[in-house]
Design an enzyme around this catalytic site. Structure first.
Site, short mmCIF file in Angstrom:
data_model
loop_
_atom_site.label_atom_id
_atom_site.label_comp_id
_atom_site.label_asym_id
_atom_site.label_seq_id
_atom_site.Cartn_x
_atom_site.Cartn_y
_atom_site.Cartn_z
N GLU A 11 0.72 -0.97 0.00
CA GLU A 11 0.02 0.14 0.12
C GLU A 11 0.90 1.07 0.01
OE1 GLU A 11 -3.17 -0.03 3.05
OE2 GLU A 11 -4.08 -2.00 2.00
N GLU A 62 -5.46 -8.71 -1.06
CA GLU A 62 -6.24 -8.99 0.33
C GLU A 62 -7.75 -8.66 0.02
OE1 GLU A 62 -5.06 -5.99 3.05
OE2 GLU A 62 -3.14 -6.51 3.22
#
Ligand SMILES: *[C@@H]1O[C@H](CO)[C@@H](O)[C@H](O)[C@H]1NC(C)=O
Ligand SMILES: *[C@@H]1O[C@H](CO)[C@@H](O)[C@H](O)[C@H]1NC(C)=O
Ligand SMILES: *[C@@H]1O[C@H](CO)[C@@H](O)[C@H](O)[C@H]1NC(C)=O
Ligand SMILES: *[C@@H]1O[C@H](CO)[C@@H](O)[C@H](O)[C@H]1NC(C)=O
Ligand SMILES: *[C@@H]1O[C@H](CO)[C@@H](O)[C@H](O)[C@H]1NC(C)=O
Length: 377
Positions: free
Chosen positions: A133, A286
């Protein structure tokens, strides 16, 4: 993980409530020649002080019939334990290693020797993920530098891998849905304007290397956010991938959506297309649903978590692949978040309750990773 601030408006809601499916464990023994198509992956995060040993964890992954595992690091012991196992592995370069690697091919070589070549091919490393991220934090000068160094670091890692003649390891980087400016309707999907400058070189790199665009995509957050803003927000069944009667037709594309995950994924497909990249493949780094939360965190419970994850497994491991409405038939590698509850994470209670497995190795709720076996593969 990062909230996806998006407002989804539903139309044509009509669905009959489906009974929850309570599925028990299935331990499928696969023959050595058989491979699992559309393998389901599991994130193995370790920010907990009560977790089983790595050896026990690898046994658990096998007994769950997990086809892939994703690590948030490239831990030597775990990679060693995965040696000879029929589990494909994604490893991660830490965010704070990115800038040094970007500026120095020797450091990239060293990283790949230590974390890939020391274990490959007996450990089935298939993805090297550079950072986690990274584009979600660009507030400080240092964070911004890491974001700018991301693609150069990926390129250097890939150079080393290629120079070793290895062709079955893809290099990628997982991004959160906070990169999106618009997600609804899916055909209106676009990245935040300030992301463009960082996104274009990344897409160019992924397209050029035929790698995947890895996204962390949580219908739970989009649903919870819509509910917080408006009680008549997104329907729970639509967010839980319940197959039923409810559809949403995108007015611009005419595509018909039966769940929120597909909508979110296709918003990314359309955002990439707007920048000229029509066929960069998607992967889900995810996704999941929390099984417990604070008293004001609605919908975080075992029933919903079990339904989401079991529906997800069925959807993503289907052969032939379902894909999404904008990408029918596309294979989308998928990693469930997460193996365990991680009790050392901060924030609301949901942050510590995404696990499939208890510390004693028992299931938090029943999941059935079917792993369809294709003997010809
Ligand atoms: C809540 O959402 C519904 C459906 O999208 C919409 O018709 C309604 O105006 C919204 N209400 C508020 C207060 O935003
Ligand atoms: C797991 O799912 C598969 C495929 O949907 C099904 O055939 C099997 O019976 C399930 N196993 C259990 C124990 O529910
Ligand atoms: C598409 O998104 C833009 C903002 O990016 C918005 O102004 C526009 O109304 C949206 N179009 C539709 C059809 O929702
Ligand atoms: C993406 O890759 C394909 C295949 O290599 C190439 O033909 C295409 O031009 C690339 N797209 C862009 C926008 O660079
Ligand atoms: C959808 O719902 C209607 C009425 O509730 C029902 O008659 C119909 O069989 C349902 N269709 C499907 C595909 O579930």
């Amino acid at each position: 993980m990062i909230f996806a601030f998006a407002f989804f408006h539903m139309q044509n809601h009509k669905f009959t409530k489906m009974a929850l499916l309570f599925l028990t464990f299935l331990c499928l023994i696969t023959s050595s020649r058989a491979a699992i198509l559309n393998r389901i992956g599991i994130n193995y995060g370790r920010l907990g002080n009560n977790l089983p040993s790595p050896a026990k964890s690898i046994e658990l992954l096998q007994s769950m019939n997990a086809g892939r595992v994703k690590l948030y690091d490239a831990d030597h012991e775990i990679l060693h334990l995965l040696s000879g196992k029929n589990i494909e592995v994604a490893i991660t370069v830490a965010n704070d290693e990115i800038s040094a690697i970007a500026s120095n091919q020797h450091l990239a070589d060293q990283w790949v020797y230590e974390h890939v070549l020391a274990h490959y091919p007996s450990t089935k490393i298939r993805f090297v993920l550079v950072g986690n991220e990274v584009l979600s934090s660009t507030n400080t000068v240092q964070d911004m530098q890491i974001a700018k160094d991301l693609v150069p670091a990926m390129r250097r890692i890939k150079n080393t891998i290629k120079s070793q003649g290895i062709r079955n390891i893809k290099v990628g980087t997982p991004l959160a849905m906070d990169m999106m400016g618009t997600t609804f309707p899916p055909s209106n999907g676009s990245f935040k304007p300030e992301m463009r400058e960082l996104m274009i070189p990344l897409l160019k790199y992924l397209n050029g290397t035929r790698s995947f665009f890895f996204v962390d995509v949580y219908p739970y957050f989009a649903w919870a956010e819509s509910r917080a803003n408006n009680q008549t927000g997104i329907d729970l069944g639509f967010a839980l991938l319940r197959s039923g009667n409810m559809t949403y037709t995108d007015p611009q594309s005419g595509l018909v959506y039966t769940d929120l995950l597909d909508q979110m994924l296709d918003s990314v497909v359309y955002a990439m297309a707007k920048l000229g990249y029509d066929d960069v493949m998607l992967a889900i780094a995810e996704t999941g649903w929390p099984h417990e939360g604070d008293s004001d965190e609605f919908g975080a419970n075992k029933e919903n978590a079990a339904e989401y994850n079991n529906n997800l497994i069925k959807k993503m491991s289907a052969t032939p692949s379902n894909g999404t409405p904008a990408r029918p038939g596309a294979v989308i590698p998928t990693f469930i978040f997460s193996m365990y509850d991680e009790n050392q994470k901060y924030g609301p209670a949901t942050e510590r309750h995404w696990g499939l497995m208890n510390p004693d190795g028992s299931a938090v709720y029943a999941v059935n990773i079917t792993g369809k076996v294709n003997p010809s593969d």
